[in-house]
Write a protein that holds these residues in place. Structure first.
Motif, PDB file in Angstrom:
ATOM      1  N   ALA A   6      -0.326   3.686   1.981  1.00 42.69           N
ATOM      2  CA  ALA A   6      -0.273   4.997   1.590  1.00 42.69           C
ATOM      3  C   ALA A   6      -0.230   5.383   0.114  1.00 42.69           C
ATOM      4  O   ALA A   6      -0.073   6.423  -0.365  1.00 42.69           O
ATOM      5  N   GLY A  47      -3.905   1.557  -2.048  1.00 42.47           N
ATOM      6  CA  GLY A  47      -3.929   1.579  -0.588  1.00 42.47           C
ATOM      7  C   GLY A  47      -4.589   2.651   0.256  1.00 42.47           C
ATOM      8  O   GLY A  47      -5.359   2.531   1.203  1.00 42.47           O
ATOM      9  N   ASP A  86       4.012   1.432   5.754  1.00 48.00           N
ATOM     10  CA  ASP A  86       4.257   1.528   4.339  1.00 48.00           C
ATOM     11  C   ASP A  86       5.866   2.414   4.676  1.00 48.00           C
ATOM     12  O   ASP A  86       6.033   3.043   5.581  1.00 48.00           O
ATOM     13  N   SER A 125       8.236   4.356  -0.291  1.00 46.64           N
ATOM     14  CA  SER A 125       9.207   4.718  -1.238  1.00 46.64           C
ATOM     15  C   SER A 125       8.380   5.035  -2.495  1.00 46.64           C
ATOM     16  O   SER A 125       9.085   5.441  -3.500  1.00 46.64           O
ATOM     17  N   SER A 174       5.045   6.830  -2.290  1.00 51.70           N
ATOM     18  CA  SER A 174       3.782   7.502  -1.619  1.00 51.70           C
ATOM     19  C   SER A 174       4.194   8.610  -0.945  1.00 51.70           C
ATOM     20  O   SER A 174       5.366   8.576  -0.505  1.00 51.70           O
ATOM     21  N   GLY A 220       4.426  -3.071  -2.326  1.00 52.83           N
ATOM     22  CA  GLY A 220       5.324  -3.771  -3.173  1.00 52.83           C
ATOM     23  C   GLY A 220       5.722  -2.745  -4.521  1.00 52.83           C
ATOM     24  O   GLY A 220       5.256  -1.640  -4.382  1.00 52.83           O
ATOM     25  N   VAL A 221       6.517  -3.359  -5.296  1.00 57.66           N
ATOM     26  CA  VAL A 221       6.993  -2.622  -6.508  1.00 57.66           C
ATOM     27  C   VAL A 221       6.293  -3.270  -7.580  1.00 57.66           C
ATOM     28  O   VAL A 221       5.815  -4.459  -7.855  1.00 57.66           O
ATOM     29  N   LYS A 262       3.997 -12.178  -8.088  1.00 61.86           N
ATOM     30  CA  LYS A 262       2.584 -12.169  -7.547  1.00 61.86           C
ATOM     31  C   LYS A 262       2.054 -13.556  -7.506  1.00 61.86           C
ATOM     32  O   LYS A 262       1.488 -13.927  -6.677  1.00 61.86           O
ATOM     33  N   TYR A 282      -6.387  -8.156  -9.389  1.00 60.35           N
ATOM     34  CA  TYR A 282      -7.012  -6.779  -9.914  1.00 60.35           C
ATOM     35  C   TYR A 282      -6.840  -6.805 -11.669  1.00 60.35           C
ATOM     36  O   TYR A 282      -5.766  -7.254 -12.034  1.00 60.35           O
ATOM     37  N   PRO A 337      -6.815  -1.117 -12.488  1.00 60.07           N
ATOM     38  CA  PRO A 337      -7.394  -0.019 -11.443  1.00 60.07           C
ATOM     39  C   PRO A 337      -6.990   1.428 -12.213  1.00 60.07           C
ATOM     40  O   PRO A 337      -5.895   1.552 -12.406  1.00 60.07           O
TER      41      PRO A 337
HETATM   42  P1  NAD Z   1       1.599   2.137  -5.245  1.00 60.07           P
HETATM   43  O1  NAD Z   1       3.080   2.150  -5.642  1.00 60.07           O
HETATM   44  O2  NAD Z   1       1.020   3.317  -5.287  1.00 60.07           O
HETATM   45  O3  NAD Z   1       1.622   1.350  -3.765  1.00 60.07           O
HETATM   46  C1  NAD Z   1       2.389   0.431  -3.162  1.00 60.07           C
HETATM   47  C2  NAD Z   1       2.692   0.985  -1.682  1.00 60.07           C
HETATM   48  O4  NAD Z   1       3.778   0.128  -1.163  1.00 60.07           O
HETATM   49  C3  NAD Z   1       3.401   2.289  -1.861  1.00 60.07           C
HETATM   50  O5  NAD Z   1       2.814   3.375  -0.823  1.00 60.07           O
HETATM   51  C4  NAD Z   1       4.954   2.074  -1.352  1.00 60.07           C
HETATM   52  O6  NAD Z   1       5.397   3.139  -0.695  1.00 60.07           O
HETATM   53  C5  NAD Z   1       4.783   1.007  -0.529  1.00 60.07           C
HETATM   54  N1  NAD Z   1       5.931  -0.061  -0.548  1.00 60.07           N
HETATM   55  C6  NAD Z   1       6.699  -0.500  -1.603  1.00 60.07           C
HETATM   56  N2  NAD Z   1       7.834  -1.390  -1.250  1.00 60.07           N
HETATM   57  C7  NAD Z   1       7.727  -1.098   0.116  1.00 60.07           C
HETATM   58  C8  NAD Z   1       8.300  -1.910   1.108  1.00 60.07           C
HETATM   59  N3  NAD Z   1       9.585  -2.578   1.006  1.00 60.07           N
HETATM   60  N4  NAD Z   1       7.909  -1.891   2.389  1.00 60.07           N
HETATM   61  C9  NAD Z   1       6.707  -1.070   2.678  1.00 60.07           C
HETATM   62  N5  NAD Z   1       5.841  -0.572   2.049  1.00 60.07           N
HETATM   63  C10 NAD Z   1       6.437  -0.460   0.549  1.00 60.07           C
HETATM   64  O7  NAD Z   1       0.987   0.848  -5.983  1.00 60.07           O
HETATM   65  P2  NAD Z   1      -0.466   0.656  -6.279  1.00 60.07           P
HETATM   66  O8  NAD Z   1      -0.954   0.897  -7.685  1.00 60.07           O
HETATM   67  O9  NAD Z   1      -1.370   1.099  -5.085  1.00 60.07           O
HETATM   68  O10 NAD Z   1      -0.337  -1.057  -5.936  1.00 60.07           O
HETATM   69  C11 NAD Z   1      -0.765  -1.729  -4.913  1.00 60.07           C
HETATM   70  C12 NAD Z   1      -0.674  -3.173  -4.827  1.00 60.07           C
HETATM   71  O11 NAD Z   1      -1.477  -3.592  -5.949  1.00 60.07           O
HETATM   72  C13 NAD Z   1       0.662  -3.602  -5.236  1.00 60.07           C
HETATM   73  O12 NAD Z   1       1.113  -4.732  -4.671  1.00 60.07           O
HETATM   74  C14 NAD Z   1       0.576  -3.880  -6.970  1.00 60.07           C
HETATM   75  O13 NAD Z   1       1.573  -4.796  -7.467  1.00 60.07           O
HETATM   76  C15 NAD Z   1      -0.967  -4.435  -6.874  1.00 60.07           C
HETATM   77  N6  NAD Z   1      -1.511  -4.180  -8.294  1.00 60.07           N
HETATM   78  C16 NAD Z   1      -1.450  -2.968  -8.674  1.00 60.07           C
HETATM   79  C17 NAD Z   1      -2.066  -2.654  -9.932  1.00 60.07           C
HETATM   80  C18 NAD Z   1      -2.218  -1.393 -10.521  1.00 60.07           C
HETATM   81  O14 NAD Z   1      -2.501  -1.305 -11.843  1.00 60.07           O
HETATM   82  N7  NAD Z   1      -2.137  -0.425  -9.911  1.00 60.07           N
HETATM   83  C19 NAD Z   1      -2.718  -3.896 -10.791  1.00 60.07           C
HETATM   84  C20 NAD Z   1      -2.552  -5.060 -10.228  1.00 60.07           C
HETATM   85  C21 NAD Z   1      -1.992  -5.323  -8.939  1.00 60.07           C
END
Ligand code: NAD
Ligand code: UD1
Length: 344
Positions: free
Chosen positions: A11, A15, A33, A36, A38, A84-85, A154, A178, A181
Motif C-alpha cells: 500500500a 508498493g 500491509d 503504518s 500508508s 518496512g521502515v 537492508k 534501488y 525513487p
Molecule cells: P513506504 O513507507 O511508502 O512503504 C512501506 C510500506 O510498508 C508502508 O505501506 C507501510 O505501511 C508498510 N509497513 C511498515 N511496517 C510494516 C510492518 N511492520 N508490517 C507490514 N507493513 C508494514 O516506503 P517506500 O518508499 O514505498 O519503500 C518501500 C520499500 O523500499 C522499503 O522497504 C524501503 O526501505 C525500500 N526502499 C525505499 C527507497 C525510497 O527512497 N523510497 C529507497 C530504497 C529502498
C-alpha cells in the motif's frame, strides 16, 4: 493459470506502483500491509486505475501467526518484500525499531514462506548499502559499507536471503538495490504521501511548491561536482515498478536458477545535481520555487549513480523516463492531492 504475488508493504509509495504494474501485467496481487505509513485509499485507486482487484490484508510482518494464516489461505507463487521502515535519521535514534521491523519482521515472512513451500522472493534493498561510494558509476560488485541501522537492516536481509536461497531447494531471490525513487503514476492518482516533514529532496520540493514549506534548503554547494551540489541517480517510480514485474517474470521463468540470489541495481545510470532538480521542478510547475544554500547534511555522499547494466542483461529492463517527466508526474500527483490521500 494466473499467478499470485504477495506484496508486503504494497500500500506504500513504491508498493502501490508495483501492485498497479503487476495487475496490468496480468498477475493477481495480495497486499499485506499494516498501513503504518500508508492509506487503504492507495489500493482503492490502484483498483480503479486497473479495473483489477488487489486484495488488501491488513497485518504486521512482526505477527508470525498472521503471516502463517495468510499463506494457508492463499496460493502464493512469489513474494515481493517491500514492508518496512525507511528513515535514516530515525534508524540512528531507534535502531531496535529498524531491526525489529525490517529484520525480525522479514525473518517471520521468510519462515512462513519456508513452511508453506514458497521460495521465490524479491527484496526491496537500497543503494544505501554502498555507504559512501567513491567511484562512479556503482556496479553490484562495489564494496558494501552501510553507515546506519537502516542500511545495515537492508544488508542483513540480503545476507539472510543469500543464505536461505543457497540452502533451500527451489529457492530463488532477487535483491533489488534501488537508487532514488521519485515521481508518481502519470494519472496523478497515486504517489508518495509522507507523514510529517519529508527528509528526501523530491517530496520536500513538492511541499514547497504547494506552500506547505517556505523554501528549499540546498544541503551543501561545496561538493566536488560541476555546480557544487550533490548528485543522485533519480529513478521514476513507474520505471522502478516495471523493474519488479520483470523481476517476477524472471523468477517464475526457466531462465532463473534455483539456489541463486542475484543482486541487481535499479537506477537510470544518469545523475542529477540538487540545483538541476530544482530547475526541473520549476519548469514542471511553471513558477519559481524559493531556495537557499545551507550546510552539508551529515552522512551525505557527494555522488551516487548506478551502473544499471546487469538489470538490462538479466531482466531485459531499463529505465525510460527522464528528470523532466519525474518532476511533471510528481507535481501532477502533489497538485491534485496537496494533503496526500487523506486530505483529498
Ligand atoms: P513506504 O513507507 O511508502 O512503504 C512501506 C510500506 O510498508 C508502508 O505501506 C507501510 O505501511 C508498510 N509497513 C511498515 N511496517 C510494516 C510492518 N511492520 N508490517 C507490514 N507493513 C508494514 O516506503 P517506500 O518508499 O514505498 O519503500 C518501500 C520499500 O523500499 C522499503 O522497504 C524501503 O526501505 C525500500 N526502499 C525505499 C527507497 C525510497 O527512497 N523510497 C529507497 C530504497 C529502498
Ligand atoms: C537518502 C538516505 C538514503 C536513502 C535515500 C532514498 C540519508 C543520509 N540518506 O538518500 O539512505 O536510501 O534517501 O530514500 O538520509 N537535499 C537537499 N535539501 C533537502 C533534501 C535533500 O539539498 O531538503 C539533497 C541531499 O543533501 C542529497 C539530495 O538532495 O544530496 C538527495 O537527497 P535525498 O532525497 O534525501 O536522498 P539521498 O541523500 O540520496
Amino acid at each position: 493459470m494466473t499467478q499470485t504475488i504477495l506484496a508486503t508493504g504494497g500500500a506504500g509509495f513504491i508498493g502501490s506502483h508495483v501492485t498497479l504494474e503487476l495487475l496490468t501485467a496480468g498477475y493477481k496481487v495480495v497486499v499485506f500491509d499494516n498501513l503504518s505509513n500508508s492509506s487503504p485509499k492507495s489500493i482503492e485507486r490502484v483498483a480503479r486505475l486497473t479495473n483489477g482487484a488487489p486484495e488488501l490484508v491488513v497485518g504486521d510482518i512482526r505477527d508470525q501467526a498472521a503471516l502463517d494464516t495468510l499463506f494457508e489461505s492463499h496460493d502464493i507463487d512469489a513474494v515481493i518484500n517491500m514492508a518496512g521502515v525507511k528513515a535514516v535519521g530515525e534508524s540512528v535514534e531507534k535502531p531496535q525499531k529498524y531491526y525489529d521491523i525490517n529484520v525480525s519482521g522479514s525473518i517471520n515472512l521468510y519462515r512462513a514462506m519456508l513452511r508453506h513451500g514458497v521460495g521465490k522472493v524479491v527484496f526491496s534493498s537500497s543503494a544505501t548499502v554502498y555507504g559512501m561510494p567513491e567511484k562512479m558509476p556503482i556496479d553490484e560488485s562495489y564494496p558494501i559499507g552501510p553507515l546506519n541501522p537502516y542500511g545495515i537492516s537492508k544488508r542483513m536481509n540480503e545476507q539472510i536471503l543469500e543464505g536461505m536461497t543457497a540452502a533451500n531447494p527451489g529457492w530463488r531471490a532477487l535483491l533489488l538495490r534501488y537508487f532514488n525513487p521519485v515521481g508518481a503514476h502519470g494519472s496523478g492518482q497515486i504517489g508518495e504521501d509522507p507523514t510529517g516533514t519529508p527528509d528526501n529532496l523530491f517530496p520536500f520540493i513538492a511541499q514547497v511548491a504547494t506552500g506547505r514549506q517556505p523554501g528549499l534548503k540546498v544541503f551543501g554547494n561545496d561538493y566536488p561536482t560541476p555546480d557544487g551540489t550533490a548528485i543522485r541517480d533519480y529513478i521514476h517510480v513507474v520505471d522502478l515498478a516495471r523493474g519488479h514485474v520483470r523481476a517476477i517474470d524472471f523468477l517464475l521463468s526457466d531462465a532463473a536458477q534455483d539456489n541463486v540470489a542475484e543482486v541487481i541495481n535499479l537506477g537510470t545510470g544518469s545523475g542529477s545535481s540538487v540545483l538541476q532538480v530544482h530547475r526541473a521542478w520549476q519548469d514542471a510547475c511553471g513558477f519559481e520555487i524559493p531556495y537557499d544554500m545551507a550546510p552539508r547534511r551529515a552522512g551525505d555522499a557527494p555522488e551516487s549513480c548506478a551502473n544499471p547494466a546487469k538489470a538490462k542483461d538479466l531482466l531485459g529492463w531499463e529505465a525510460e523516463f527522464d528528470l523532466p517527466r519525474m518532476c511533471a508526474d510528481h507535481w501532477k500527483w502533489q497538485s491534485a492531492n496537496p494533503q496526500g490521500y487523506e486530505g483529498s
